[in-house]
Design a protein around this motif. Structure first.
Motif, PDB file in Angstrom:
ATOM      1  N   THR A  42     -16.834  88.899  40.283  1.00 56.99           N
ATOM      2  CA  THR A  42     -16.162  88.998  41.572  1.00 56.99           C
ATOM      3  C   THR A  42     -14.906  89.836  41.460  1.00 56.99           C
ATOM      4  O   THR A  42     -14.027  89.566  40.639  1.00 56.99           O
ATOM      5  N   ASN A  45     -13.050  88.066  46.865  1.00 57.72           N
ATOM      6  CA  ASN A  45     -13.784  87.142  47.724  1.00 57.72           C
ATOM      7  C   ASN A  45     -12.762  86.275  48.456  1.00 57.72           C
ATOM      8  O   ASN A  45     -12.426  85.177  48.026  1.00 57.72           O
ATOM      9  N   SER A  57      -8.651  82.604  47.955  1.00 58.06           N
ATOM     10  CA  SER A  57      -9.472  83.541  47.197  1.00 58.06           C
ATOM     11  C   SER A  57     -10.381  82.792  46.237  1.00 58.06           C
ATOM     12  O   SER A  57      -9.902  81.986  45.430  1.00 58.06           O
ATOM     13  N   LYS A  59     -11.835  84.243  43.920  1.00 56.23           N
ATOM     14  CA  LYS A  59     -11.577  84.837  42.604  1.00 56.23           C
ATOM     15  C   LYS A  59     -10.278  84.317  41.996  1.00 56.23           C
ATOM     16  O   LYS A  59     -10.252  83.790  40.887  1.00 56.23           O
ATOM     17  N   TYR A 120     -20.366  79.372  47.889  1.00 53.36           N
ATOM     18  CA  TYR A 120     -20.465  80.642  48.607  1.00 53.36           C
ATOM     19  C   TYR A 120     -21.897  81.146  48.484  1.00 53.36           C
ATOM     20  O   TYR A 120     -22.427  81.276  47.388  1.00 53.36           O
ATOM     21  N   ASN A 237     -14.000  86.813  56.009  1.00 52.75           N
ATOM     22  CA  ASN A 237     -14.513  86.856  54.639  1.00 52.75           C
ATOM     23  C   ASN A 237     -14.761  88.298  54.235  1.00 52.75           C
ATOM     24  O   ASN A 237     -15.510  89.011  54.896  1.00 52.75           O
ATOM     25  N   ILE A 239     -15.671  90.592  50.637  1.00 53.45           N
ATOM     26  CA  ILE A 239     -16.075  90.473  49.244  1.00 53.45           C
ATOM     27  C   ILE A 239     -16.154  91.849  48.595  1.00 53.45           C
ATOM     28  O   ILE A 239     -16.316  92.878  49.263  1.00 53.45           O
ATOM     29  N   LEU A 241     -18.226  92.649  44.998  1.00 53.56           N
ATOM     30  CA  LEU A 241     -18.937  92.141  43.826  1.00 53.56           C
ATOM     31  C   LEU A 241     -19.462  93.320  43.010  1.00 53.56           C
ATOM     32  O   LEU A 241     -20.031  94.271  43.563  1.00 53.56           O
TER      33      LEU A 241
END
Length: 255
Positions: A42, A45, A57, A59, A120, A237, A239, A241
């Motif tokens: 991650t 996030n 977060s 992360k 998640y 949200n 993200i 990744l």
């Protein structure tokens, strides 16, 4: 991980059946299946749920570790120009920890210093069409559209509360594909699906090196970026990744 593999194998039976049923409808069709796996970590996030919800977060507050993943794509290339495929890409992160601050999530106040579990989920299903625009001996380029259905969301649970926010949504995506053949057996593949708007975006991008083991079997090693999110009134949200992956692509028929 065992549950993910079991579900992946269960879903795979239907993809392979789809390919087999369609493999004989045209002598110009080249059916294929593609299995992809590896590890992801991650980068970003960030989550907020509710009008006055707390931004946290996954992360930084929970320090999400590197995790394994699986993806399956199946489809066919028709007349060497029209690429049709279906993608099944499950993704789930489960983390536990103890936070130093309260989290207001979906109207519930999750107190600090109490063990909390965050789930998640971002399962993606896509139908992709790509039309080859440039077809040369060592280079192919195509563009097209994808229909994406995502089953996504998050939940928080501690000894006092359980609050969930999962939903199913649809988004149209634009896709671009390119293949460079460096030699008879090696090449570089690029593929991206994405869309951007004022309130959010979705990007799935991969770049990989390819090696042909046989006429029907190719392998890839590369990097994938999954990035995007939405900024809504009641839900936020975003993200980022990062995936290191290997994949195997098997073509059932080659002209």
């Amino acid at each position: 991980m065992y549950h993910l593999i079991s579900k992946f194998v269960f879903q795979s039976r239907y993809w392979i059946l789809f390919i087999c049923l369609n493999s004989n409808f045209s002598t110009n069709a080249q059916p294929f299946v593609n299995f992809e796996s590896g590890a992801f970590f991650t980068g970003i996030n960030d989550i907020r749920n509710g009008n006055n919800g707390t931004l946290f977060s996954l992360k930084n507050d929970f320090k999400t570790p590197v995790s394994a993943f699986l993806r399956l794509r199946a489809g066919y290339l028709l007349n060497g120009k029209n690429h049709f495929s279906l993608l099944y890409a499950p993704l789930k992160i489960i983390e536990t920890g103890t936070l130093e601050q309260d989290i207001l999530f979906n109207g519930k106040n999750f107190k600090a210093n109490i063990p909390i579990e965050v789930v998640y989920k971002f399962n993606s299903y896509r139908f992709t069409y790509n039309r080859r625009i440039i077809s040369k001996d060592n280079f192919n380029f195509g563009a097209g559209l994808s229909a994406k259905v995502r089953d996504a969301g998050f939940s928080l649970k501690n000894r006092e509360f359980l609050s969930e926010n999962f939903s199913i949504g649809f988004a149209p995506l634009i896709n671009l594909l390119a293949h460079w053949d460096l030699s008879q057996k090696t090449g570089i593949d690029f593929f991206v699906e994405g869309i951007a708007a004022s309130k959010g975006r979705a990007i799935d991008l991969s770049l990989s090196g390819r090696y042909s083991f046989t006429k029907n079997l190719q392998g890839n090693i590369g990097y994938r970026l999954l990035e995007g999110g939405a900024n809504g009134t009641n839900r936020y949200n975003f993200i980022q990744l990062h995936f290191a992956f290997f994949s195997l692509n098997y073509s059932f028929y080659k002209k």
